[in-house]
Write an enzyme that holds these catalytic residues in place. Structure first.
Site, mmCIF file in Angstrom:
data_model
loop_
_atom_site.group_PDB
_atom_site.id
_atom_site.type_symbol
_atom_site.label_atom_id
_atom_site.label_comp_id
_atom_site.label_asym_id
_atom_site.label_seq_id
_atom_site.Cartn_x
_atom_site.Cartn_y
_atom_site.Cartn_z
ATOM 1 N N HIS A 23 69.526 60.922 63.409
ATOM 2 C CA HIS A 23 69.190 62.294 63.783
ATOM 3 C C HIS A 23 67.756 62.577 63.330
ATOM 4 C CE1 HIS A 23 73.630 63.868 63.913
ATOM 5 N NE2 HIS A 23 73.413 62.839 64.710
ATOM 6 N N GLU A 75 66.484 64.751 61.446
ATOM 7 C CA GLU A 75 66.312 65.010 60.011
ATOM 8 C C GLU A 75 66.318 63.708 59.208
ATOM 9 O OE1 GLU A 75 68.500 66.390 62.086
ATOM 10 O OE2 GLU A 75 69.058 68.423 61.470
ATOM 11 N N CYS A 103 73.598 65.814 58.170
ATOM 12 C CA CYS A 103 72.217 66.086 57.748
ATOM 13 C C CYS A 103 72.170 67.182 56.688
ATOM 14 C CB CYS A 103 71.362 66.481 58.948
ATOM 15 S SG CYS A 103 71.125 65.117 60.099
ATOM 16 N N CYS A 113 73.358 69.268 61.382
ATOM 17 C CA CYS A 113 74.785 68.966 61.436
ATOM 18 C C CYS A 113 75.324 68.781 60.017
ATOM 19 C CB CYS A 113 75.022 67.717 62.280
ATOM 20 S SG CYS A 113 74.486 66.204 61.467
#
Ligand SMILES: [Zn+2]
Length: 175
Positions: free
Chosen positions: A65, A67, A104, A101
């Site tokens: 992701h 992040e 993260c 999410c």
């Protein structure tokens, strides 16, 4: 005199907009490359020390992701600048186009990063990892949400309307 560091609630509005604009540019790049359109920047002392966009399809790794990509850059930056990761991350602000999410959000807690900014939401929409009482999992962090939210949601909708080129082809039945 106290040293002034990048983090704090009083980041100028123009600065927030500048960082968010860059995060949106990265989200657009993700969308154009068939990735979930999320982009983010990590800012320490007015310097971008990490940036990322979703690269799950490109890397075929479900954890890449935006992040996580940015976190790896932050760690490399600390290493090459010979600075302590926990000290830097405690003074780092994350600018991200979509609510982090659950995965993260937990990573951000472990590094005490401040998130300045719906599907796998970890900051309230599904689970509230950001402020939950989890004494063994880092620190709570503050979220400021809603910056250009409509645009971020439109990009997500565009992505989820597209056909997933990596999805298995539907089987045609031979009767
Ligand atoms: Zn995530």
């Amino acid at each position: 005199m106290e040293t002034k560091e990048g983090r704090s609630g009083d980041t100028a509005v123009e600065d927030i907009e500048t960082w968010m604009d860059k995060a949106f540019d990265m989200a657009k790049d993700a969308l154009q490359n068939g990735e979930v359109p999320v982009g983010c920047l990590m800012v320490y002392n007015s310097e971008v020390v990490g940036k990322g966009r979703n690269e799950v399809n490109e890397t075929k790794n479900a954890t890449r992701h935006a992040e996580m990509v940015a976190l790896d850059e932050l760690l490399n930056w600390c290493h090459s600048s010979n600075l302590d990761v926990s000290r830097v991350s405690r003074n780092t602000v994350l600018y991200v186009t979509v609510e982090p999410c659950v995965m993260c959000a937990a990573a951000l807690r472990l590094l005490s990063i401040l998130d300045l900014n719906e599907r796998f939401g970890g900051c309230g929409s599904i689970l509230d990892v950001s402020s939950a009482d989890l004494p063994q999992t880092g620190n709570t962090f503050k979220c400021v949400s809603g910056h250009r939210a409509g645009e971020a949601v439109e990009m997500l909708k565009t992505f989820y309307k597209q056909e997933n080129p990596n999805a298995p082809k539907p089987k045609t039945r031979k009767d």
